[in-house]
Design a protein around this motif. Structure first.
Motif, PDB file in Angstrom:
ATOM      1  N   ILE A 121      58.854  52.617 -25.345  1.00  0.00           N
ATOM      2  CA  ILE A 121      59.157  53.374 -24.136  1.00  0.00           C
ATOM      3  C   ILE A 121      60.588  53.168 -23.673  1.00  0.00           C
ATOM      4  CG2 ILE A 121      58.330  51.623 -22.508  1.00  0.00           C
ATOM      5  CD1 ILE A 121      57.264  55.229 -22.162  1.00  0.00           C
ATOM      6  N   ASN A 122      61.104  51.951 -23.874  1.00  0.00           N
ATOM      7  CA  ASN A 122      62.501  51.717 -23.488  1.00  0.00           C
ATOM      8  C   ASN A 122      63.409  51.923 -24.691  1.00  0.00           C
ATOM      9  OD1 ASN A 122      65.039  50.812 -22.726  1.00  0.00           O
ATOM     10  ND2 ASN A 122      64.176  49.336 -21.268  1.00  0.00           N
ATOM     11  N   ILE A 123      64.194  52.955 -24.583  1.00  0.00           N
ATOM     12  CA  ILE A 123      65.050  53.349 -25.705  1.00  0.00           C
ATOM     13  C   ILE A 123      66.089  52.287 -26.057  1.00  0.00           C
ATOM     14  CG2 ILE A 123      66.696  54.569 -24.240  1.00  0.00           C
ATOM     15  CD1 ILE A 123      66.849  56.710 -26.379  1.00  0.00           C
ATOM     16  N   ILE A 150      70.818  48.766 -27.668  1.00  0.00           N
ATOM     17  CA  ILE A 150      71.572  49.970 -27.306  1.00  0.00           C
ATOM     18  C   ILE A 150      70.592  51.134 -27.201  1.00  0.00           C
ATOM     19  CG2 ILE A 150      73.781  49.240 -28.294  1.00  0.00           C
ATOM     20  CD1 ILE A 150      73.086  50.926 -30.779  1.00  0.00           C
ATOM     21  N   PRO A 151      70.945  52.147 -26.421  1.00  0.00           N
ATOM     22  CA  PRO A 151      70.001  53.242 -26.191  1.00  0.00           C
ATOM     23  C   PRO A 151      69.907  54.176 -27.390  1.00  0.00           C
ATOM     24  CG  PRO A 151      72.036  53.629 -24.988  1.00  0.00           C
ATOM     25  CD  PRO A 151      72.175  52.303 -25.632  1.00  0.00           C
ATOM     26  N   PRO A 178      66.957  51.127 -10.856  1.00  0.00           N
ATOM     27  CA  PRO A 178      65.707  50.393 -11.060  1.00  0.00           C
ATOM     28  C   PRO A 178      65.842  49.355 -12.169  1.00  0.00           C
ATOM     29  CG  PRO A 178      65.549  52.622 -11.963  1.00  0.00           C
ATOM     30  CD  PRO A 178      66.866  52.540 -11.264  1.00  0.00           C
ATOM     31  N   LYS A 179      65.155  48.246 -11.998  1.00  0.00           N
ATOM     32  CA  LYS A 179      65.131  47.209 -13.043  1.00  0.00           C
ATOM     33  C   LYS A 179      64.070  47.600 -14.074  1.00  0.00           C
ATOM     34  CE  LYS A 179      66.547  42.503 -12.836  1.00  0.00           C
ATOM     35  NZ  LYS A 179      67.877  42.897 -13.060  1.00  0.00           N
ATOM     36  N   ILE A 180      64.475  47.702 -15.303  1.00  0.00           N
ATOM     37  CA  ILE A 180      63.522  48.107 -16.333  1.00  0.00           C
ATOM     38  C   ILE A 180      63.513  47.040 -17.417  1.00  0.00           C
ATOM     39  CG2 ILE A 180      62.983  49.851 -18.083  1.00  0.00           C
ATOM     40  CD1 ILE A 180      64.435  51.861 -16.188  1.00  0.00           C
ATOM     41  N   ASP A 181      62.327  46.558 -17.738  1.00  0.00           N
ATOM     42  CA  ASP A 181      62.227  45.487 -18.727  1.00  0.00           C
ATOM     43  C   ASP A 181      62.531  46.008 -20.120  1.00  0.00           C
ATOM     44  OD1 ASP A 181      61.658  43.585 -16.937  1.00  0.00           O
ATOM     45  OD2 ASP A 181      59.461  43.749 -17.145  1.00  0.00           O
ATOM     46  N   LEU A 182      63.071  45.110 -20.920  1.00  0.00           N
ATOM     47  CA  LEU A 182      63.326  45.432 -22.323  1.00  0.00           C
ATOM     48  C   LEU A 182      62.338  44.632 -23.157  1.00  0.00           C
ATOM     49  CD1 LEU A 182      67.175  45.462 -22.758  1.00  0.00           C
ATOM     50  CD2 LEU A 182      65.579  47.197 -23.500  1.00  0.00           C
ATOM     51  N   PRO A 183      61.307  45.271 -23.693  1.00  0.00           N
ATOM     52  CA  PRO A 183      60.353  44.501 -24.488  1.00  0.00           C
ATOM     53  C   PRO A 183      61.009  43.934 -25.737  1.00  0.00           C
ATOM     54  CG  PRO A 183      59.663  46.813 -24.193  1.00  0.00           C
ATOM     55  CD  PRO A 183      61.053  46.706 -23.709  1.00  0.00           C
TER      56      PRO A 183
END
Lengths: 593, 380
Positions: free
Chosen positions: A401-403, A383-384, A355-360
């Motif tokens: 939310i996005n690590i 980086i996560p 899935p494509k997940i945005d990076l804020p």
């Protein structure tokens, strides 16, 4: 003997799976070492990742924690057991205490990990050439040093971490070579070693090892598109060469089990084909960890859990879909950063939906009030990891939310507690308070001996070069061994100094282009030369190819300290063209070649 | 800085410093050198450091030869290693006219006792095989010519002056010079007033400004000359090479870097010391052609300095006829550094004895401009 689940490989993936399978089904875990933990047991650095997945803990601590969990459950553990093959009728054969043992499985999880890649170079068979894992085992498990002066080939996280660990142990790491034009591992890992003064030479590789009976040096050279650039060869004196050029999945058992493999270089080479939930083309065989794709221990643990939950569903019919979805989602987010681009490509090649997940983008806040102690976060690569967010009790740091997002930092909320400094696995957070003349800097410090109050140390910049003398004001010891050393220094250098060390016997180079040391500069100032321009002409400081870009501030600082004249009142020379050295031939008109 | 000195020298470049040093050596202790910026901030700090004796007038040859004698003892006399090396000077002739001049000059120079000789093209080739000598007819070669580091020499003098009891005052500007009854009585600086009866104007390309303060006309003006330096390379070039025809000079420093410059086609007058990209272009083309081995060598820095030009490109060293004890040593036109030790000695003698003793430098007096002007041709 028949087991519901057999796990081969007791590293992070296998252990995580065992924690789930252990109290649900009859489980056996087999490992060829005399303890569980796999590569974790030699990892002394703090892990990145999500707090739920052991971020900020050191590798060997994670292994201990997983082991405690497993031991609470009725899992059978067979150590010092080498699996020699997977045979028909779901049979696993292994050797233990010199005897062949046979067990059968209903479901098999292969978590056999990977082995280190070889790099062909002349004399690579000389004693003194090691893989990174071997050195970590010798050093971190057995306390043995294979050498005193190291050359590391490969700047992935393993090479970078190894360099840091070697430096912590007090041996010399001469340099790290990277054939590509940029560092392979995380930027924060690279920064950690650079500020110790270990150079990372990108676009370089090893040509051959030098020595008759053991390594006495190496010839290195520039590389351009995999070719060695003739005439750029040079010798370095080292007694140990460490090859850290990546890992290859250990697929033999997977193939024997009937799982199909495919060559997907992005995932590490030949890897077993598998679905999103780690099931191979054999419905009873699952894979996890480096065997499925060369990645982090964190993803290995997530994969192990996902595979285990699916195995439980298969075996018992229990519905674990919600938990599986949650973990799949965490894994997808974990892999959504730029550093996982290769993995995403590889997974797509395998037919797994990524899935494509945005990076804020991080939120920007007002200018820092430098007169109060606050954190300085130097984490700019996606980086996560969100350990800082979790560490901060005052809501000053947000990853969200996005690590993989870069942390947002609100200085107004920062109380100066420095818990984030201690927790950051990349040692990328510092504390700072800067007033008119003097500044206080808090530096994460993982070396021994620990500095003492009022000690005089050298402040080093991000490349490990001497900047100025600093004085230790406070040392905060932390249980996780990332201690914080607070030092006092002239405020001009608060943004330059990023590491401290005790003064060496030899005077540090201030101007590296012209190899001028602190001593030489101070001697000339003591002769009465107090003008920067005269100092420059007498010592050649700032007159090399960099034209002073690197050391001018440092020289002014020394001059200021010796004369008592503030830097702002000193002349600082002229910025003359060309700003970068340029060859004569660049000025030829076309056709004059 | 005290409020009175026997001698005040205006200008702390190589000339003013050499004069100060020689005065102290001759026992005149009550002196000060006033420098408006730091030591070697003017032309000396931008100079390439050639030390040449191959000139076209006998008196200049003799003065330069005296300078070389003093450079040989510089380290012992002044107390610092200035990277002095007698690596020679090679001048190249490309035209019959140049060839004729060279032969004539060498004959004259030899008559003054200089170890100079004409080299044939093949002799040059065997000595300096790395050069492209296309079009060269002959060379003029003097082994005892050489080069040194002018910046270090300047600072060495300044330190010696302080060590010997003189004052060397930097970052101080002269604002005016007081006269009473046609005699100097004092110098006003931006950091205080100094009483003195003797002033030496060694202000280089700004010496005309100092002259104006006392209504003495000094026909010297600044002219920009550009220079560049490369990264250090293995030592290959002993001499300083001058190529008048291709308009450049080049030398290798002890450090290994190459210093080189040219005379711009239309040199900028005044004190603008900016840089031009054309200079790099022109020099690069010449270097790649005449020194093919420099093709891939990196240029590290360029800068410029002002020559203190006189009408005939030769120094003006004299005491004013209209104002007693106003002495000037200026107009060196790009060769002040190489002459400084001998000029320092002569000017100090003028102050101590009322005339020069060691050398005759009467041809460098101001009154020569009343007559026909013979321009020094051997200048880049």
């Amino acid at each position: 003997m028949m087991y519901d689940a057999v796990i081969i490989g007791g590293g992070p993936a296998g252990m995580s799976a065992a924690t789930i399978l252990g109290d649900k089904v009859k489980t056996l875990i087999i490992d060829e070492n005399d303890r569980l933990g796999g590569q974790l047991v030699k990892q002394t650095h703090k892990f990145f990742g999500d707090h739920e997945h052991y971020a900020s803990m050191r590798g060997f601590e994670i292994a201990d924690k997983l082991l405690k969990e497993i031991q609470k459950k009725p899992v059978l553990i067979s150590l010092s057991s080498t699996v020699i093959g997977i045979y028909p009728q779901n049979t696993v054969a292994y050797v233990k205490d010199g005897q062949i043992q046979k067990v059968q499985y209903k479901k098999l999880l292969l978590a056999t990990g990977a082995m280190e890649r070889q790099l062909p170079f002349v004399n690579s068979d000389l004693p003194g050439v090691y893989g990174a894992g071997a050195i970590q085992t010798l050093m971190n498990q057995y306390g043995i040093f294979p050498g005193k002066r190291f050359l590391i080939v490969g700047s992935g996280n393993i090479g970078l971490i190894l360099a840091y660990q070697l430096a912590q142990s007090g041996v010399e790491v001469k340099m790290i070579l990277e054939a590509l034009d940029k560092v392979g591992g995380y930027e924060v890992h690279a920064n950690k070693v650079k500020r110790l003064g270990i150079p990372i030479l990108t676009g370089h590789t090893i040509v051959r090892a030098i020595g008759d009976e053991k390594v006495e040096g190496a010839v290195i050279a520039r590389v351009d598109k995999n070719n060695i650039v003739k005439g750029t060869e040079r010798e370095v004196v080292v007694d140990t060469i460490c090859v850290a050029v990546g890992l290859t999945p250990l697929i033999e058992l997977a193939e024997q089990s009937g799982a199909k493999v495919s060559y997907i270089p992005e995932l590490g080479g030949y890897v077993p084909l598998r679905d999103e939930r780690m099931r191979t083309t054999n419905k009873d065989v699952f894979v996890a960890g480096d065997l499925s794709s060369i990645e982090e221990a964190t993803t290995a643990m997530m994969e192990g859990k996902i595979a285990a939950m699916q195995m439980v569903e298969d075996l018992t019919g229990e519905n674990l879909e919600d938990k599986i979805y949650d973990d799949l989602n965490s894994l997808a987010i974990f892999r959504s950063g730029p550093k996982s681009a290769k993995i995403r490509t590889g997974l797509e090649k395998m037919g797994i939906n990524v899935p494509k997940i945005d990076l804020p983008k991080p939120q920007r806040f007002e200018r820092y009030d430098d007169s109060k102690l606050h954190a300085v976060i130097e984490c700019t690569e996606e980086i996560p990891c969100n350990s800082c967010e979790y560490a901060c009790k005052f809501d000053a740091i947000k990853v969200g939310i996005n690590i993989n997002s870069v942390p947002s930092f609100d200085p107004a909320k920062c109380t100066g507690c420095a818990l984030c400094v201690t927790s950051c696995p990349g040692l990328a957070i510092f504390m700072k308070r800067s007033e008119d003349k003097a500044a206080t800097l808090g530096i994460p410090y993982e070396f021994l001996p620990l500095p003492k109050m009022d000690d005089k140390m050298w402040g080093l910049d991000r490349e490990g070069n001497y900047v100025c003398d600093v004085k230790v004001k406070r040392v905060v010891k932390n249980p996780n061994k990332t201690n914080i050393v607070y030092v006092e220094l002239p405020s001009e250098f608060a943004d330059m100094v990023r590491h401290v060390k005790y003064p060496s016997k030899e005077s540090p180079y201030v101007c590296r282009c012209e190899e001028v040391t602190l001593d030489e500069i101070e001697k000339v100032i003591d002769l009465g030369v107090t003008d920067f321009e005269e100092l420059k002409r007498l010592t050649r400081v700032t007159m090399g190819p960099c034209n002073g870009k690197n050391c001018k501030m440092v020289v002014l600082g020394i001059l200021s300290k010796k004369t008592g004249i503030p830097i702002s009142s000193l002349s600082h020379g002229t910025s003359r063209p060309p700003t970068k050295p340029i060859e004569f031939r660049a000025f030829l008109k076309e056709g004059e070649e | 800085m005290r409020d009175s000195y026997e001698v005040v020298i205006i200008g702390g470049g190589i000339i003013g410093s050499a004069i100060g040093f020689n005065l102290l050596k001759m026992g005149v202790k009550d002196i000060c050198v006033i420098e408006k910026s730091y030591v070697s901030s003017g032309s000396t700090g931008r100079c390439a450091g050639g030390i040449r004796q191959q000139w076209s007038s006998p008196m200049n040859v003799r003065l330069a030869m005296r300078s070389v004698e003093l450079f040989k003892n510089f380290e012992k006399d002044v107390g610092m290693d200035i990277e002095y090396k007698q690596g020679g000077y090679l001048l190249l002739a490309y035209t019959p006219e140049e060839e004729e001049d060279f032969v004539k000059n060498v004959e004259m120079q030899r008559s003054q006792g200089l170890d100079v000789e004409i080299l044939s093209k093949s002799q040059i080739k065997s000595k300096f095989g790395f050069m492209n000598l296309e079009g060269v007819r002959i060379g003029s070669w003097c082994q005892s010519d050489g080069h040194a580091n002018p910046q270090i020499a300047n600072i060495a003098y300044s330190m010696a002056i302080k060590r010997m009891g003189g004052d060397f005052i930097t970052h101080t500007k002269v604002e005016s010079i007081d006269i009473a009854n046609k005699k100097i009585v004092g110098v006003q600086t931006d950091r205080g007033y100094i009483r003195t009866n003797t002033v030496v104007n060694a202000a280089g390309f700004e010496s005309s400004k100092i002259g104006k303060m006392v209504n003495v006309d000094i026909p010297v003006y600044g002219e920009r000359h550009q220079i560049l330096v490369t990264e250090p390379v293995n030592h290959f070039l002993d001499p300083l090479v001058i190529n008048f025809n291709h308009n450049y000079y080049i030398r290798q420093t002890k450090h290994g870097s190459l210093l080189m410059g040219q005379g711009d086609a239309n040199p900028m007058p005044g004190e603008d010391l900016g840089n031009s990209i054309e200079f790099l272009e022109e020099m690069s083309q010449k270097m790649v052609r005449d020194f093919p081995l420099l093709r891939n060598v990196h240029i590290v820095r360029q800068w410029s300095g002002a020559y203190d030009m006189s009408p005939d490109a030769q120094p003006i060293i004299d005491e004013s006829k209209d104002l007693s004890k106003f002495i000037y040593a200026t107009g060196f036109s790009g060769h002040g550094f190489m002459l400084a030790p001998a000029v320092g000695e002569s000017v100090a003698e003028m102050i101590v004895h009322g005339k020069t003793i060691t050398m005759d430098i009467s041809n460098l007096r101001m009154d020569r401009f009343k007559n026909h002007i013979e321009i020094e041709k051997n200048v880049v």
